[in-house]
Design a protein around this motif. Sequence first.
Motif, PDB file in Angstrom:
ATOM      1  N   ARG A 124      11.941  55.845  50.751  1.00  0.00           N
ATOM      2  CA  ARG A 124      11.029  55.033  49.950  1.00  0.00           C
ATOM      3  C   ARG A 124      11.735  53.857  49.282  1.00  0.00           C
ATOM      4  NH1 ARG A 124       7.133  57.364  45.217  1.00  0.00           N
ATOM      5  NH2 ARG A 124       8.979  57.074  43.904  1.00  0.00           N
ATOM      6  N   GLU A 125      12.952  54.073  48.753  1.00  0.00           N
ATOM      7  CA  GLU A 125      13.656  52.973  48.098  1.00  0.00           C
ATOM      8  C   GLU A 125      13.919  51.829  49.067  1.00  0.00           C
ATOM      9  OE1 GLU A 125      17.142  54.240  46.101  1.00  0.00           O
ATOM     10  OE2 GLU A 125      16.079  55.541  44.686  1.00  0.00           O
ATOM     11  N   GLN A 126      14.326  52.175  50.277  1.00  0.00           N
ATOM     12  CA  GLN A 126      14.573  51.137  51.265  1.00  0.00           C
ATOM     13  C   GLN A 126      13.267  50.471  51.683  1.00  0.00           C
ATOM     14  OE1 GLN A 126      16.513  52.407  54.843  1.00  0.00           O
ATOM     15  NE2 GLN A 126      16.947  50.327  55.522  1.00  0.00           N
ATOM     16  N   ALA A 127      12.215  51.275  51.798  1.00  0.00           N
ATOM     17  CA  ALA A 127      10.909  50.708  52.158  1.00  0.00           C
ATOM     18  C   ALA A 127      10.444  49.723  51.090  1.00  0.00           C
ATOM     19  CB  ALA A 127       9.887  51.827  52.336  1.00  0.00           C
ATOM     20  N   VAL A 128      10.632  50.048  49.824  1.00  0.00           N
ATOM     21  CA  VAL A 128      10.266  49.123  48.741  1.00  0.00           C
ATOM     22  C   VAL A 128      11.051  47.826  48.865  1.00  0.00           C
ATOM     23  CG1 VAL A 128      10.373  48.755  46.249  1.00  0.00           C
ATOM     24  CG2 VAL A 128       9.525  50.919  47.142  1.00  0.00           C
ATOM     25  N   ALA A 129      12.335  47.944  49.171  1.00  0.00           N
ATOM     26  CA  ALA A 129      13.175  46.754  49.308  1.00  0.00           C
ATOM     27  C   ALA A 129      12.721  45.858  50.451  1.00  0.00           C
ATOM     28  CB  ALA A 129      14.632  47.166  49.508  1.00  0.00           C
ATOM     29  N   LEU A 130      12.084  46.443  51.458  1.00  0.00           N
ATOM     30  CA  LEU A 130      11.596  45.656  52.595  1.00  0.00           C
ATOM     31  C   LEU A 130      10.312  44.893  52.270  1.00  0.00           C
ATOM     32  CD1 LEU A 130      12.254  48.235  55.467  1.00  0.00           C
ATOM     33  CD2 LEU A 130      13.526  46.136  55.005  1.00  0.00           C
ATOM     34  N   GLN A 131       9.709  45.180  51.122  1.00  0.00           N
ATOM     35  CA  GLN A 131       8.516  44.472  50.634  1.00  0.00           C
ATOM     36  C   GLN A 131       7.374  44.470  51.653  1.00  0.00           C
ATOM     37  OE1 GLN A 131       9.571  40.558  49.063  1.00  0.00           O
ATOM     38  NE2 GLN A 131      11.656  41.270  48.682  1.00  0.00           N
ATOM     39  N   PRO A 132       6.952  45.627  52.135  1.00  0.00           N
ATOM     40  CA  PRO A 132       5.865  45.659  53.124  1.00  0.00           C
ATOM     41  C   PRO A 132       4.505  45.405  52.483  1.00  0.00           C
ATOM     42  CG  PRO A 132       6.384  47.886  52.452  1.00  0.00           C
ATOM     43  CD  PRO A 132       7.382  46.994  51.751  1.00  0.00           C
ATOM     44  N   ASP A 133       3.562  44.996  53.301  1.00  0.00           N
ATOM     45  CA  ASP A 133       2.162  45.022  52.863  1.00  0.00           C
ATOM     46  C   ASP A 133       1.348  45.988  53.720  1.00  0.00           C
ATOM     47  OD1 ASP A 133       2.102  43.549  55.205  1.00  0.00           O
ATOM     48  OD2 ASP A 133       0.821  41.960  54.414  1.00  0.00           O
ATOM     49  N   PHE A 134       2.031  46.658  54.691  1.00  0.00           N
ATOM     50  CA  PHE A 134       1.350  47.626  55.556  1.00  0.00           C
ATOM     51  C   PHE A 134       2.374  48.598  56.121  1.00  0.00           C
ATOM     52  CE2 PHE A 134      -0.662  48.437  59.926  1.00  0.00           C
ATOM     53  CZ  PHE A 134      -1.525  49.411  59.443  1.00  0.00           C
ATOM     54  N   ILE A 135       2.054  49.901  56.067  1.00  0.00           N
ATOM     55  CA  ILE A 135       2.904  50.932  56.670  1.00  0.00           C
ATOM     56  C   ILE A 135       2.071  51.725  57.668  1.00  0.00           C
ATOM     57  CG2 ILE A 135       4.383  52.933  56.287  1.00  0.00           C
ATOM     58  CD1 ILE A 135       4.879  51.951  53.462  1.00  0.00           C
ATOM     59  N   LEU A 136       2.522  51.724  58.908  1.00  0.00           N
ATOM     60  CA  LEU A 136       1.853  52.429  60.003  1.00  0.00           C
ATOM     61  C   LEU A 136       2.754  53.583  60.421  1.00  0.00           C
ATOM     62  CD1 LEU A 136      -0.252  52.653  62.336  1.00  0.00           C
ATOM     63  CD2 LEU A 136       1.115  50.963  63.581  1.00  0.00           C
ATOM     64  N   ALA A 137       2.292  54.832  60.190  1.00  0.00           N
ATOM     65  CA  ALA A 137       3.212  55.949  60.396  1.00  0.00           C
ATOM     66  C   ALA A 137       2.463  57.254  60.647  1.00  0.00           C
ATOM     67  CB  ALA A 137       4.118  56.108  59.175  1.00  0.00           C
ATOM     68  N   TRP A 138       3.231  58.268  61.031  1.00  0.00           N
ATOM     69  CA  TRP A 138       2.704  59.614  61.142  1.00  0.00           C
ATOM     70  C   TRP A 138       2.543  60.219  59.746  1.00  0.00           C
ATOM     71  CZ3 TRP A 138       6.150  62.236  65.466  1.00  0.00           C
ATOM     72  CH2 TRP A 138       5.938  61.565  66.682  1.00  0.00           C
TER      73      TRP A 138
END
Length: 334
Positions: A124-138
């Motif tokens: 999650r910390e790395q995902a926050v750093a990537l600044q997404p506006d959409f996450i597509l996942a299982w």
Amino acid sequence: MKKIVCFLLLFLSFLLFPFLPVNDGTQVASLSEESPETVSPHYPLVIDTYDANGTPVQTTFQRAPQRIIVDEVNALETLLILGQGERIVGAALSTSGVSYARLQREYPEEFAKVEPVIQNSIGREQAVALQPDFILAWKASFTPRWYGNTAWWQERGVNTYVIATANHVLKDATVEDECKFIDDMGRIFDRKAQTDALLRDIRAELHVDEATMRGREQQTVLVVEVGEGDILNYDEGWVVGDMVRRLGGRIPLTSKYIGEEELISCDPDVIFVTYNDAYGKTFAENFFRAVRFNSLRAVQNDRIHFVPVEYVYTPAFKILDGIRAIRRGLYPDE
């Protein structure tokens, strides 16, 4: 000294301006600017999906996603086919399998646009750093160990989409459920012409196949994955189970895992064995060469078929390959 302090404060405020604060102190990027390419009468758009608990929810898209994190090969391939490579800021998947190499080979230009954040997992910390506006996942990725809860992201303005045909979000997943995923991606990214063409091909092929198979004797089938321990069994609750059923087969076993004795006792007409990489395929081939399986009809009749797992598990744009692989295995003379 005061001038230096003022300058530093001004510089820091400039750096922090693009970010919106949230109530627990975590920062998620604001993506309020809209380019002409993403502003379209197609939006806003409401999509039916699921949360981290597998509960149906609706997500509203005000525009096409601009900064995407995506899980697994087939979801990534879907985005590459739809021309979204430059918008992918993180892709979580194994880089050692044959599927990863295939993506590089088949989509070199689009794959080259993906930012080099390709790895097995994203926390999650790395995902926050990537600044997404959409996450597509299982669904399995929206856990404390990885991205965290879908609600956590939604509260911060980041849309999420849980792929329903993975992790048994749906008790009985079907080809139509996979078609819904494809259609949803076409709608989210405003690429309906591409996805509609594929959906027409899928339904046309299934219509022909079902008509051809009508009245034929039903064959017993197992779709398995072998490893060091128990044998993973894909029952009729998975998309591949629906493929088998539509093509005139039947999967008689319902347990998630089966032992060797149960496999031998079942003695199906046909066995499909999935694999992730070259090592997995070699391991599976050697597994079924063992003397203890010589009594199986599928062994005696040379009806054990090895298929890439991407053809049968959340196959997305690979679903036609999966349908055709199952058909060839069931009806090798046609």
